[in-house]
Structures are given as structure tokens and as C-alpha cells.
Design a protein around this motif. Structure first.
Motif, short mmCIF file in Angstrom:
data_model
loop_
_atom_site.label_atom_id
_atom_site.label_comp_id
_atom_site.label_asym_id
_atom_site.label_seq_id
_atom_site.Cartn_x
_atom_site.Cartn_y
_atom_site.Cartn_z
N HIS A 148 0.90 -1.19 0.15
CA HIS A 148 0.14 -0.21 -0.06
C HIS A 148 0.98 1.33 -0.12
N ALA A 149 1.92 1.34 0.35
CA ALA A 149 2.94 2.40 0.35
C ALA A 149 3.14 3.05 -1.09
N LEU A 150 3.07 4.41 -1.07
CA LEU A 150 3.13 5.24 -2.25
C LEU A 150 4.81 5.59 -1.98
N ILE A 151 5.83 5.30 -2.98
CA ILE A 151 7.18 5.35 -2.61
C ILE A 151 7.71 6.17 -3.67
N ALA A 152 8.78 7.19 -3.36
CA ALA A 152 9.66 7.64 -3.86
C ALA A 152 10.98 7.62 -3.57
N THR A 153 12.07 7.69 -4.12
CA THR A 153 13.58 7.44 -3.32
C THR A 153 14.28 8.24 -4.09
N GLY A 154 15.75 8.80 -3.38
CA GLY A 154 16.66 9.39 -3.80
C GLY A 154 17.36 8.66 -4.85
N SER A 155 17.46 7.30 -4.87
CA SER A 155 18.51 6.62 -5.56
C SER A 155 17.43 5.71 -6.60
N PRO A 156 17.92 5.35 -7.76
CA PRO A 156 17.11 4.72 -8.74
C PRO A 156 17.04 3.07 -8.24
N TYR A 157 15.86 2.54 -8.18
CA TYR A 157 15.50 1.34 -7.66
C TYR A 157 14.88 0.34 -8.95
N GLY A 158 14.42 1.25 -9.90
CA GLY A 158 13.61 0.44 -11.03
C GLY A 158 12.31 -0.07 -10.43
N THR A 159 11.89 -0.89 -11.10
CA THR A 159 10.72 -1.95 -10.80
C THR A 159 10.87 -3.11 -9.97
N ILE A 160 9.82 -3.09 -8.78
CA ILE A 160 9.98 -4.20 -7.88
C ILE A 160 8.69 -4.89 -7.84
N ARG A 161 8.65 -6.44 -7.94
CA ARG A 161 7.21 -6.88 -7.78
C ARG A 161 6.88 -7.31 -6.38
N HIS A 162 5.59 -6.87 -6.01
CA HIS A 162 4.92 -7.16 -4.92
C HIS A 162 3.69 -7.98 -5.37
N GLY A 163 3.73 -9.16 -4.87
CA GLY A 163 2.60 -10.00 -5.25
C GLY A 163 2.27 -9.91 -6.83
N GLU A 164 1.08 -9.46 -7.25
CA GLU A 164 0.80 -9.61 -8.97
C GLU A 164 1.17 -8.30 -9.43
N VAL A 165 1.68 -7.14 -8.55
CA VAL A 165 1.67 -5.91 -9.18
C VAL A 165 3.36 -5.60 -9.09
N TYR A 166 3.59 -4.93 -10.43
CA TYR A 166 5.11 -4.43 -10.68
C TYR A 166 4.95 -2.98 -10.25
N HIS A 167 5.61 -2.49 -9.36
CA HIS A 167 5.83 -1.25 -8.78
C HIS A 167 6.90 -0.49 -9.28
N THR A 168 6.82 0.38 -10.23
CA THR A 168 7.90 1.44 -10.63
C THR A 168 8.05 2.30 -9.60
N ILE A 169 9.57 2.18 -9.10
CA ILE A 169 9.78 3.21 -7.95
C ILE A 169 10.31 4.60 -8.52
N ALA A 170 9.67 5.82 -8.17
CA ALA A 170 10.04 7.00 -8.64
C ALA A 170 11.16 7.36 -7.86
N GLN A 171 12.04 7.93 -8.94
CA GLN A 171 13.42 8.45 -8.50
C GLN A 171 13.23 10.05 -8.35
N ALA A 172 13.28 10.62 -7.18
CA ALA A 172 13.30 11.92 -7.00
C ALA A 172 14.33 12.73 -7.13
N ASN A 173 14.71 12.73 -8.46
CA ASN A 173 15.86 13.38 -9.18
C ASN A 173 15.90 14.64 -9.41
N ASN A 174 16.75 15.53 -9.06
CA ASN A 174 16.73 17.05 -9.18
C ASN A 174 16.85 17.31 -10.67
N ALA A 175 17.28 16.37 -11.50
CA ALA A 175 17.22 16.62 -12.88
C ALA A 175 15.82 16.78 -13.71
N LEU A 176 14.99 16.26 -12.66
CA LEU A 176 13.43 16.68 -13.22
C LEU A 176 13.35 17.91 -13.29
N ILE A 177 13.78 18.60 -12.55
CA ILE A 177 13.09 20.13 -12.34
C ILE A 177 14.61 21.12 -12.78
#
Length: 575
Positions: free
Chosen positions: A447-476
Motif C-alpha cells: 500500500h505504500a506510495l514510494i519515491a526514493t533518492g536513488s534509482p531502484y527500477g521496478t519491484i514486484r510485490h504480489g501480482e503488481v509491478y511497482h515502478t519506484i519513482a526516483q526523486a532526482n533534481n534533474a527533473l526540475i
């Protein structure tokens, strides 16, 4: 009057013209003029290059394949960094073409995390680097040094400066901080098309408190302790006066200053010049974008969220400040919004009678009367899990560089108080992250909604693939700089920062199960153009634009330089 050896007209990024007055081997030594084996036979004859290059003429695409193969064979991240730096200093267009076409792969090399090692090894691996080195011991040379770097003030849109005290997670690195300024400018160019010749990387050499550097015979900076107090402030003042006088249209970007100076410097100059601190405002904006996307998913209005900032330093308080602004947009009065925040420093929860509170942290201190009612083991040092149980935060943000501090106990206590906890362990690199996203998903049953400072890519939990957002300043920050330069903004206002974050959040489709809360790093050109549009329009609406937007989409697009060899115009030396 003698023409300069090279003159690059970058006023129109769609039709860049390079005027060449010199001939022969000198051309091959200039990174913006050199195109190596891509010089045509006719150009070689005109420029006295015949015989100085292999016979076959190849395209930039063929050069790109060769350089990528050479890059790939470099045996370590630092070796890859050095290869790219040497390529940039040999053939600038080819470097940026390689970077822009492989941005997600190369960004961790030219920027975080590899750049940290390059900064630490700067004096040991020195092979020359671009940039300007200004010493506190010779303040009288500031203006002359600026003229030595670029004589035409209209050519500069952007200045990135550091004093190297708060470099990434590695602290005081003295003169090596020039590499972070160069790294930032590479991202500005690759992501937003800021022409590399319209920007200056600068390090302010005020000494260093790093004993390892001071005791090294190879260290290239001033060999004395870091200067502080009035002398430091006078040097910063002299620098700002010289920059604004010589480059009146440039945005001054502060990078990796220590916590004791970063907020103070920004507050001193923010209302009088066009200036921006990426660690405070850039980090805040990208985190706010992820928060806005996550809040939409929760269905709970922004003004009703409770925010815990674990690590209320420069970045942490900057994040809190901009989330408060989002709450104000949602109708919560500014003073009342402080009640929604809980902030931690190295001594625990910040309470109004705590020792060692910095001025910029004080507005977020909780009252002693409030926390006296909590069930805690030590009222003088209230822990994270005790605060989570008492305050029931809905948003948990980590900027502490304390690995593993978001424990199962903390996260599960948070999940008991809200259905979709928003959790953002932002500390870099991964070894300093407050939690691994895989654990956060496990402890919250996905249920957690996640963003991280480092890149983690995609993580599977159960049947759902979660794409972990990278909060990289390069987006701003690249889009912000582009928007400012297009309208020649006189200042960077809080409203412009908020507009940048809202524009970034608007690019997210967070409703797909497991979707990222932020756009992909592969979409940086689109992201930067979108952010630039919002920033430029907001500057114009606030009366901060010196150049009007006639056709916003075209005005932004035309300023985004593409790494292509410029059209050559051969001129005589005496023209």
C-alpha cells in the motif's frame, strides 16, 4: 580588426553558426570547433586540415557508435567518468550527443553517484577541467577572471557555483567541487538544451576543513582551513556583485553549500537577483511533484496531510517549505500549516526548547507542552517511532543520510494510521537510504506510495509491478533554468518553483497499479520543456519577465539546443 579564432553564434539554438578564423591543428584542439573525422573533404581543404585526419569521412552517427563502444570498455564508473570528461574536452558536440541519446545510462556516471568519487579524486586524477576557480585569498581578481572566461556578457544565461562544503553525502571536498558544477551543467545541456557555451561552472575556493586534503601534497586548492564569518560573507558579496554586473541576464545557481550558509545566502539575495539553490528549492520541487501525485491517489486533500521530515537540514526544510505552499494552495492559512509538520535533526524531534536549533528549523519546532502529553522514554530525545505513534503522519520523508532508520516498527506504526502511507527515503547513495522500497512494500502489504533518492527500477510485490519513482533534481532544475533564460527573468520566485513542481506532477499518470509517482529519466527533454513553459509563464504573469513570450511553445523549443555539428562559416583572420 582581427576576428576571434572561433565565434559561436548561439542566439538561435536551431541554427547555430560557428565562424572559424584560425586554421590547421588549432581547430582540432578546440572542443566546440572540432568534429574530427566528420569534417568533410571540402572543409578540410578550406581549414588546412588535409592530411591531419584519416582519409575517410564519417557521420556523427558512426562516431557515436565508436565512442559508445569505447565508453563501454572503460573498466569502472570512475574510468567511464574520466573518459566522458576527456571526450567533452575534445569534441563537445559528440559528448552531448552520446549523453542525450543514453541519458538514463550515463546520468549516474556524469552526475550522482559516480561524480562523488570524481570529486574526491579531483586533485589526484587532475588532467585539466573546464571551469572557473575563484580564491578568497585573491578577491581582487574576481572580475578579471570572469572576463578571462568569457568576454561577452550577453553570452551567459547560467552560472553554477559551489563552495564545496556540503558535497552530496561526502561533505567538504575543497576545490574538487568544480566537478559538481560541471556535472550540473552537463545535465542542463542534455536535459534542457542550455547551450554549453552559455553557462559557467565556478568553484569558490575558501579553503577546506578536510584534513586529508590539507595534508596531501597533490591537493590543488588553497591549503588552509575554511574561511568563515565576515571575510567569507564579504567574498560572497564581491562575487555576487561581479556576477550581476558582468552577466546581468544570468541565473545564479548555488550548489552544495553547507547547511549553515545555504539558507542564509539564498535569503540574502533571493529578492534582489535572479538566483536559485538546487539543494533547497530543486530538491523541494521534485519531492513536491511526487507528493502531489501521491496525494491525488490517497483522495485526502493536501491540507489534511501530516508530514514528518526526518533530517531537517537544507534539503529537508526546503521540502517542508514548499509542501506548506501546496497546503496554502489548498486553502490552509500559512501560519496554521506549521502545525502539520514534525521535523527531526540529529538530536531527535525538534521541540521549541531543544538545543542547537538553526534559525531556518525553528518555525517547525513542536511545543514542549504538546509532546509532554506523549508516551515517550526520554522527553529530551524523542525517537522516530514514538513520534509516528503519537503524531500519526501520513507522509514520511527521509533526508537524514542515516541508513535503515525507517524500520519495520516505524513503517508499520505509520501504516496503522493511514490507508496509503506516502514514504520517501531520499538519502543518496543507496548505502545511506533510510529504507529499501522492497521492504516498504512488504511492511505495508503493497500500500505504500514510494519515491526514493536513488534509482531502484521496478519491484514486484504480489501480482503488481511497482515502478519506484526516483526523486532526482534533474527533473526540475534544467527546465527551471531554461524557462528563466527564455524570458530573462529578474528573479526566481516561490511561485515559479511551485509552478515547476505542479507541471512535473501533471506529467504523471499515477492511477495505473504500481505506476511511478514521477516521469522517467528517459523523458528529460519533454519534462524540461514542460517545466520551462510553466516557469516562463509564471514569471511573465508576475511581471518578472524582461522578454515577453510571443509563442510559448515555439519560444521554448527554439532555445533547446540539439547536439549537432554547427554550420561552419570560414572567415579571414583580419575580418
Amino acid at each position: 580588426m582581427r576576428a576571434p579564432d572561433f565565434y559561436l553564434d548561439t542566439t538561435d539554438s536551431r541554427d547555430v553558426v560557428l565562424k572559424v578564423a584560425t586554421r590547421g591543428r588549432q581547430i582540432l584542439r578546440n572542443p566546440i570547433a572540432n568534429r574530427g573525422t566528420a569534417f568533410t573533404l571540402a572543409e578540410r581543404e578550406l581549414l588546412d586540415l588535409s592530411g591531419l585526419l584519416p582519409s575517410r569521412v564519417i557521420t556523427i552517427e558512426e562516431q557515436l557508435r565508436r565512442t559508445y563502444a569505447q565508453y563501454s570498455r572503460s573498466p569502472s564508473p570512475l574510468a567511464k567518468f574520466i573518459y566522458l570528461a576527456q571526450l567533452r574536452d575534445r569534441n563537445e558536440v559528440l559528448f552531448y550527443r552520446l549523453l542525450s541519446e543514453n541519458i538514463e545510462e550515463l546520468l549516474p556516471i556524469i552526475y550522482t553517484p559516480t561524480i562523488g568519487e570524481a570529486i574526491e579524486r579531483f586533485s589526484h586524477e587532475y588532467v585539466g577541467t573546464r571551469g572557473l576557480f575563484l580564491s578568497i585569498d585573491r578577491p581582487d581578481l574576481i572580475e578579471q577572471s570572469l572576463r578571462n572566461y568569457v568576454p561577452d556578457p550577453d553570452e551567459i544565461d547560467l552560472v553554477v557555483v559551489t563552495d564545496s562544503e556540503g558535497i552530496l553525502g561526502i561533505g567538504d571536498q575543497g576545490i574538487g567541487g568544480i566537478q559538481i558544477a560541471n556535472g550540473k551543467l552537463s545535465v542542463y545541456t542534455a536535459a534542457a538544451g542550455i547551450h554549453p557555451r552559455r553557462a559557467i561552472p565556478i568553484v569558490l575556493d575558501v579553503g577546506t576543513d578536510n584534513l586529508g586534503l590539507l595534508n596531501s601534497d597533490l591537493y590543488l586548492g588553497e591549503q588552509h582551513a575554511r574561511v568563515r564569518g565576515e571575510a567569507y560573507d564579504d567574498f560572497i558579496d564581491a562575487f555576487v556583485i561581479a556576477i550581476t554586473r558582468q552577466f546581468p541576464n544570468a541565473m545564479l545557481h548555488w550548489e552544495d553549500f553547507g547547511a549553515g550558509n545555504a539558507h542564509r545566502i539564498l535569503q540574502r539575495y533571493a529578492d534582489s537577483i535572479c538566483t536559485f539553490n538546487d539543494d533547497i528549492q530543486g530538491t523541494a520541487a521534485v519531492v513536491l511533484a511526487a507528493v502531489l501525485a501521491a496525494v491525488r491517489l490517497t483522495g485526502v486533500p493536501m491540507s489534511q496531510h501530516r508530514v514528518l521530515i526526518y533530517g531537517a537540514g537544507t534539503a529537508g526544510v526546503g521540502i517542508a517549505d514548499i509542501i506548506r505552499e501546496a497546503m496554502a494552495h489548498d486553502g490552509l492559512p500559512a501560519e496554521q500549516s506549521y502545525d502539520q509538520f514534525y521535523a527531526f535533526n540529529s538530536r531527535g524531534l525538534i521541540v521549541d526548547d531543544s538545543a542547537g536549533i538553526r534559525d531556518f528549523q525553528r518555525p517547525y519546532a513542536r511545543s514542549r507542552a504538546e509532546v509532554d502529553e506523549w508516551d515517550v522514554a526520554n522527553p529530551a530525545r524523542i525517537s522516530l517511532v514514538e513520534t509516528v505513534r503519537a503524531a500519526k503522519p501520513t507522509i514520511l520523508i527521509g533526508t537524514s543520510a542515516q541508513p535503515g532508520t525507517f524500520t519495520a516498527e516505524v513503517v508499520q506504526a505509520m501504516a496503522e494510521g493511514c490507508e496509503r502511507p506516502i514514504i520517501m527515503p531520499l538519502s543518496n547513495p543507496t548505502s545511506r537510504s533510510e529504507a529499501h522500497p522492497n521492504d516498504l512494500l512488504e511492511w505495508t502489504d503493497g500500500h505504500a506510495l514510494i519515491a526514493t533518492g536513488s534509482p531502484y527500477g521496478t519491484i514486484r510485490h504480489g501480482e503488481v509491478y511497482h515502478t519506484i519513482a526516483q526523486a532526482n533534481n534533474a527533473l526540475i532544475f534544467p527546465g527551471l533554468g531554461l524557462g528563466v533564460s527564455v524570458v530573462r527573468a529578474t528573479r526566481v520566485s516561490n511561485e515559479m518553483i511551485y509552478a515547476a513542481a505542479a507541471a512535473l506532477a501533471g506529467l504523471v499518470n499515477e492511477y495505473r497499479p504500481g505506476a511511478s509517482l514521477l516521469p522517467s529519466m528517459n523523458d528529460l527533454r519533454l519534462v524540461s520543456a514542460t517545466v520551462a513553459m510553466a516557469v516562463a509563464k509564471t514569471a511573465e504573469e508576475q511581471g518578472l519577465a524582461r522578454t515577453p513570450l510571443n509563442n510559448p511553445i515555439n519560444d521554448i523549443y527554439q532555445r533547446m539546443w540539439k547536439p549537432e555539428y554547427p554550420r561552419l562559416e570560414v572567415v579571414n583572420r583580419d575580418e
